[in-house]
Scaffold this motif. Sequence first.
Motif, PDB file in Angstrom:
ATOM      1  N   PRO A 211       0.818  -1.228   0.000  1.00  0.00           N
ATOM      2  CA  PRO A 211       0.000   0.000   0.000  1.00  0.00           C
ATOM      3  C   PRO A 211       0.845   1.269   0.000  1.00  0.00           C
ATOM      4  O   PRO A 211       0.374   2.314  -0.428  1.00  0.00           O
ATOM      5  CB  PRO A 211      -0.793  -0.095   1.315  1.00  0.00           C
ATOM      6  CG  PRO A 211      -0.703  -1.501   1.745  1.00  0.00           C
ATOM      7  CD  PRO A 211       0.559  -2.041   1.204  1.00  0.00           C
ATOM      8  N   MET A 212       2.094   1.158   0.465  1.00  0.00           N
ATOM      9  CA  MET A 212       2.919   2.354   0.517  1.00  0.00           C
ATOM     10  C   MET A 212       3.512   2.720  -0.847  1.00  0.00           C
ATOM     11  O   MET A 212       3.918   3.867  -1.040  1.00  0.00           O
ATOM     12  CB  MET A 212       4.056   2.163   1.526  1.00  0.00           C
ATOM     13  CG  MET A 212       3.578   2.245   2.961  1.00  0.00           C
ATOM     14  SD  MET A 212       4.825   1.770   4.137  1.00  0.00           S
ATOM     15  CE  MET A 212       6.014   3.042   3.894  1.00  0.00           C
ATOM     16  N   PRO A 288      -3.914  11.078   0.113  1.00  0.00           N
ATOM     17  CA  PRO A 288      -3.621  12.390   0.707  1.00  0.00           C
ATOM     18  C   PRO A 288      -2.381  12.350   1.600  1.00  0.00           C
ATOM     19  O   PRO A 288      -1.756  13.370   1.825  1.00  0.00           O
ATOM     20  CB  PRO A 288      -4.887  12.685   1.525  1.00  0.00           C
ATOM     21  CG  PRO A 288      -5.492  11.366   1.783  1.00  0.00           C
ATOM     22  CD  PRO A 288      -5.174  10.524   0.591  1.00  0.00           C
ATOM     23  N   TRP A 289      -2.031  11.166   2.072  1.00  0.00           N
ATOM     24  CA  TRP A 289      -0.871  11.077   2.979  1.00  0.00           C
ATOM     25  C   TRP A 289       0.430  11.245   2.226  1.00  0.00           C
ATOM     26  O   TRP A 289       1.476  11.443   2.823  1.00  0.00           O
ATOM     27  CB  TRP A 289      -0.867   9.744   3.714  1.00  0.00           C
ATOM     28  CG  TRP A 289      -0.954   8.558   2.807  1.00  0.00           C
ATOM     29  CD1 TRP A 289      -2.088   7.955   2.368  1.00  0.00           C
ATOM     30  CD2 TRP A 289       0.118   7.843   2.204  1.00  0.00           C
ATOM     31  NE1 TRP A 289      -1.793   6.912   1.539  1.00  0.00           N
ATOM     32  CE2 TRP A 289      -0.440   6.817   1.424  1.00  0.00           C
ATOM     33  CE3 TRP A 289       1.507   7.960   2.257  1.00  0.00           C
ATOM     34  CZ2 TRP A 289       0.340   5.929   0.699  1.00  0.00           C
ATOM     35  CZ3 TRP A 289       2.275   7.064   1.534  1.00  0.00           C
ATOM     36  CH2 TRP A 289       1.692   6.063   0.767  1.00  0.00           C
ATOM     37  N   LYS A 290       0.360  11.166   0.892  1.00  0.00           N
ATOM     38  CA  LYS A 290       1.595  11.177   0.114  1.00  0.00           C
ATOM     39  C   LYS A 290       1.994  12.588  -0.317  1.00  0.00           C
ATOM     40  O   LYS A 290       3.176  12.872  -0.486  1.00  0.00           O
ATOM     41  CB  LYS A 290       1.399  10.284  -1.124  1.00  0.00           C
ATOM     42  CG  LYS A 290       2.645  10.071  -1.962  1.00  0.00           C
ATOM     43  CD  LYS A 290       3.601   9.093  -1.310  1.00  0.00           C
ATOM     44  CE  LYS A 290       4.859   8.949  -2.142  1.00  0.00           C
ATOM     45  NZ  LYS A 290       5.804   8.028  -1.510  1.00  0.00           N
ATOM     46  N   THR A 291       1.009  13.458  -0.505  1.00  0.00           N
ATOM     47  CA  THR A 291       1.306  14.769  -1.085  1.00  0.00           C
ATOM     48  C   THR A 291       2.280  15.548  -0.203  1.00  0.00           C
ATOM     49  O   THR A 291       2.244  15.465   1.007  1.00  0.00           O
ATOM     50  CB  THR A 291       0.025  15.594  -1.271  1.00  0.00           C
ATOM     51  OG1 THR A 291      -0.751  15.423  -0.087  1.00  0.00           O
ATOM     52  CG2 THR A 291      -0.756  15.137  -2.461  1.00  0.00           C
ATOM     53  N   ASP A 292       3.102  16.335  -0.852  1.00  0.00           N
ATOM     54  CA  ASP A 292       4.222  16.948  -0.140  1.00  0.00           C
ATOM     55  C   ASP A 292       3.880  18.317   0.433  1.00  0.00           C
ATOM     56  O   ASP A 292       4.723  19.197   0.451  1.00  0.00           O
ATOM     57  CB  ASP A 292       5.417  17.082  -1.096  1.00  0.00           C
ATOM     58  CG  ASP A 292       5.707  15.780  -1.796  1.00  0.00           C
ATOM     59  OD1 ASP A 292       5.605  14.760  -1.117  1.00  0.00           O
ATOM     60  OD2 ASP A 292       6.017  15.775  -2.998  1.00  0.00           O
ATOM     61  N   GLY A 293       2.635  18.516   0.853  1.00  0.00           N
ATOM     62  CA  GLY A 293       2.264  19.805   1.409  1.00  0.00           C
ATOM     63  C   GLY A 293       3.122  20.194   2.601  1.00  0.00           C
ATOM     64  O   GLY A 293       3.847  21.170   2.568  1.00  0.00           O
ATOM     65  N   GLU A 294       3.051  19.352   3.655  1.00  0.00           N
ATOM     66  CA  GLU A 294       3.914  19.592   4.798  1.00  0.00           C
ATOM     67  C   GLU A 294       4.910  18.456   4.855  1.00  0.00           C
ATOM     68  O   GLU A 294       4.596  17.344   4.494  1.00  0.00           O
ATOM     69  CB  GLU A 294       3.095  19.569   6.099  1.00  0.00           C
ATOM     70  CG  GLU A 294       1.879  20.443   6.062  1.00  0.00           C
ATOM     71  CD  GLU A 294       0.804  19.916   6.991  1.00  0.00           C
ATOM     72  OE1 GLU A 294       1.051  19.929   8.188  1.00  0.00           O
ATOM     73  OE2 GLU A 294      -0.242  19.473   6.499  1.00  0.00           O
ATOM     74  N   GLN A 296       7.141  15.679   6.792  1.00  0.00           N
ATOM     75  CA  GLN A 296       6.907  14.901   8.008  1.00  0.00           C
ATOM     76  C   GLN A 296       7.927  15.246   9.079  1.00  0.00           C
ATOM     77  O   GLN A 296       9.081  15.351   8.780  1.00  0.00           O
ATOM     78  CB  GLN A 296       7.036  13.414   7.698  1.00  0.00           C
ATOM     79  CG  GLN A 296       6.503  12.559   8.846  1.00  0.00           C
ATOM     80  CD  GLN A 296       6.573  11.086   8.513  1.00  0.00           C
ATOM     81  OE1 GLN A 296       6.559  10.712   7.363  1.00  0.00           O
ATOM     82  NE2 GLN A 296       6.641  10.249   9.524  1.00  0.00           N
TER      83      GLN A 296
ATOM     84  N   PRO B 118       3.300   5.789   7.154  1.00  0.00           N
ATOM     85  CA  PRO B 118       2.825   7.090   6.688  1.00  0.00           C
ATOM     86  C   PRO B 118       1.473   7.015   5.991  1.00  0.00           C
ATOM     87  O   PRO B 118       0.760   8.007   5.917  1.00  0.00           O
ATOM     88  CB  PRO B 118       3.916   7.530   5.695  1.00  0.00           C
ATOM     89  CG  PRO B 118       4.599   6.277   5.280  1.00  0.00           C
ATOM     90  CD  PRO B 118       4.517   5.359   6.445  1.00  0.00           C
ATOM     91  N   ASN B 119       1.100   5.825   5.501  1.00  0.00           N
ATOM     92  CA  ASN B 119      -0.147   5.702   4.755  1.00  0.00           C
ATOM     93  C   ASN B 119      -1.314   5.319   5.638  1.00  0.00           C
ATOM     94  O   ASN B 119      -2.381   4.981   5.138  1.00  0.00           O
ATOM     95  CB  ASN B 119       0.013   4.678   3.630  1.00  0.00           C
ATOM     96  CG  ASN B 119       0.490   3.340   4.152  1.00  0.00           C
ATOM     97  OD1 ASN B 119       1.126   3.267   5.185  1.00  0.00           O
ATOM     98  ND2 ASN B 119       0.153   2.285   3.457  1.00  0.00           N
ATOM     99  N   TYR B 166      -3.207  11.597   9.464  1.00  0.00           N
ATOM    100  CA  TYR B 166      -2.035  10.842   9.033  1.00  0.00           C
ATOM    101  C   TYR B 166      -0.814  11.339   9.791  1.00  0.00           C
ATOM    102  O   TYR B 166      -0.788  12.489  10.244  1.00  0.00           O
ATOM    103  CB  TYR B 166      -1.824  11.018   7.525  1.00  0.00           C
ATOM    104  CG  TYR B 166      -2.877  10.322   6.713  1.00  0.00           C
ATOM    105  CD1 TYR B 166      -2.860   8.937   6.594  1.00  0.00           C
ATOM    106  CD2 TYR B 166      -3.885  11.025   6.070  1.00  0.00           C
ATOM    107  CE1 TYR B 166      -3.821   8.276   5.859  1.00  0.00           C
ATOM    108  CE2 TYR B 166      -4.862  10.377   5.338  1.00  0.00           C
ATOM    109  CZ  TYR B 166      -4.823   9.003   5.236  1.00  0.00           C
ATOM    110  OH  TYR B 166      -5.774   8.357   4.518  1.00  0.00           O
ATOM    111  N   LYS B 168       1.938  12.570   9.026  1.00  0.00           N
ATOM    112  CA  LYS B 168       2.557  13.852   8.660  1.00  0.00           C
ATOM    113  C   LYS B 168       1.719  15.045   9.125  1.00  0.00           C
ATOM    114  O   LYS B 168       2.234  16.163   9.162  1.00  0.00           O
ATOM    115  CB  LYS B 168       2.769  13.920   7.148  1.00  0.00           C
ATOM    116  CG  LYS B 168       1.489  13.980   6.359  1.00  0.00           C
ATOM    117  CD  LYS B 168       1.728  14.534   4.974  1.00  0.00           C
ATOM    118  CE  LYS B 168       0.412  14.881   4.335  1.00  0.00           C
ATOM    119  NZ  LYS B 168       0.501  15.493   3.054  1.00  0.00           N
TER     120      LYS B 168
END
Lengths: 296, 332
Positions: A211-212, A288-294, A296, B118-119, B166, B168
């Motif tokens: 999934p990642m 949505p967890w992937k987008t580089d807005g902020e 980590q 992260p997911n 999530y 992040k």
Amino acid sequence: MRKRALLLGIHAEPPRWLQIVYMSIVPVIAIAGYYWISSNYLADNPHGKLLPSFMMMLRRFLVLTSFSGIDFELNWVWGFIPVPDITLIGSLFWGDTAISLFLRLLTGLTIASAVGLILGLNIAMFRTLQFLVLPWVTVLSFVPVVAVMPILLIVLGIGEEAKIVLIILGLVFIITLSMYEKTREIAQELLVNARTLGATDLGLTYRVVLPMVIPDLLQTMRLNMGIAWYCLLMGEAIAAQQGLGYRIFLFRRVGPDMAGILPYVICITLFAFAIYYLLGCIERRLFPWKTDGEKQ
Amino acid sequence: MSIFHNGGSAEEAQHFDMVTKKDMVLNPKDHLLHIENVRKVYAGRDGAKTVLDNVDLRVSAGEFVALVGPSGCGKSTLLRLILGSERPTSGALYLDGEPIGFPDPTRGIVYQKYGLFPNRTALENVLMPHKLKLSFSEWQKRKKELIGQAEHYLEIAQLIEHKDKYPKELSGGQQQRTAVMQQLINDPKVLLMDEPFGALDPGSRERMQVFLLNIWEKTGKTIFFVTHDLEEAVFLATRVVVLSQYYTDDRTDLKVRGSCIKCDIKTGTVGQAQSTKSKLDPKFTATIEHLRDVGFKPDHLHHVREFDLTHADSFHTVTPEEVNGLACDFPK
């Protein structure tokens, strides 16, 4: 204080309307330039076919897209891929689009992605496969697909199979290598952590890692869309009875029918861009967890 | 090194050996975590590099052990050996009398970062141990109960309103609390922590320390905590173990000799000092003073000996040259 630059300079921040003006400069010049060359050419050769005017292209395109009735039959490739028999549809353009885009391109893309994902993931996770498969996938990825095409035509004939396999061969090794790299990029700490939480080999591979890397798969597909189109048009140019690529080469032989070729090229570009854009939207919407807005 | 030469080193060394050997007679089953004579050598481009040598350590159930030492002294290596993601070159590690193998649910780990998937949202992350261990049908059957349990854990960590975020989207402290809860729901025998608060700002770091102490007091979990912050170690742990580097040439019986590499070999347990559980204990202040001296002021070395003799119950004596090496390497 110095005034902020509008036009040039590293810190230039033009307002929205000016951005749009900037963006339209290149196409306006291109269209105007073509219009000027084309009208000069047509003034000298009223029956010339090489540089048709915009009106001629539009008229030709409307003829190509018009329907005279929809009727089609379903055939099956390999027993499970439906092939609409497009010759019965009145519109040449939409028939070509359906067979090129939905049958050949999407089928090839889907199969190549699925195989590439599973292969790349497993190569990265299981060390044995790294020795068994990885070197040969790397070598095969350097084989030019065009060079293999005659072999495909000999072995698979001139049916749909050859063209789909051509797209698969063009993409699958690239996707495999890319997925391998992306899987390797996942932090070791995370994998060890999953182990301490009780993950088995298969659980780690398919429930934690798979999934990642799915968003990475979409990105790889998006960035390699050009290769897929390249293989598609190449296959259709050599051996086909319908399809966008076939039609372009046919227009060249019977004419040359530039008023037909140019709208086709424009539409192919638009389709390619639309798929690129759509995959980007899916990527942002579903992950949505992937987008580089902020960060980590 | 001058202190070492003036201070009667031979007797010190002998005493050191005696204590070590006496301890080695212990049965691996007597303690929860038993590390026996562990040595770790890495093959490098410029020859073999000994990171850990002669490390002996026993941790009883319920202890909160902090491992401190200068950067690069092998703290994290020792942690990885306990975790099982690396094997020792020689020596043995036991957990509950069983030799330690590959990473498994008996040992949990909280890293400085990369601990969370992260997911997955905070809630899904905390549920991961169940999802990974249960079959699909079992998961479906017990889903409701397990989600309730996970939400309860998130409530303890004051994360319930962030359960659908999530990683992040969470702050550093929230991420680390989620990671701790993920491990607690997994219920390992020993919880390993590798500088878990190293990336946090001082404020959240302090809150996290209090949070962790609360958790430890409530659950009685055995915690093995690696940090390079002496004060953090003393504040948190019931026992502080100092790992220190020493120089090759000073120990004549060692393999690498005559090489010009100065910090080639690092040693195992040098000093174990009893600190106290909480701030309330009067001994606490004294302890932190002494350990400060160990770390930062080589002039006050006599304090260390006094301290060792008076306050600690069982320990390996700190030898002066080791402390000196430590003092040189500790960044102020």
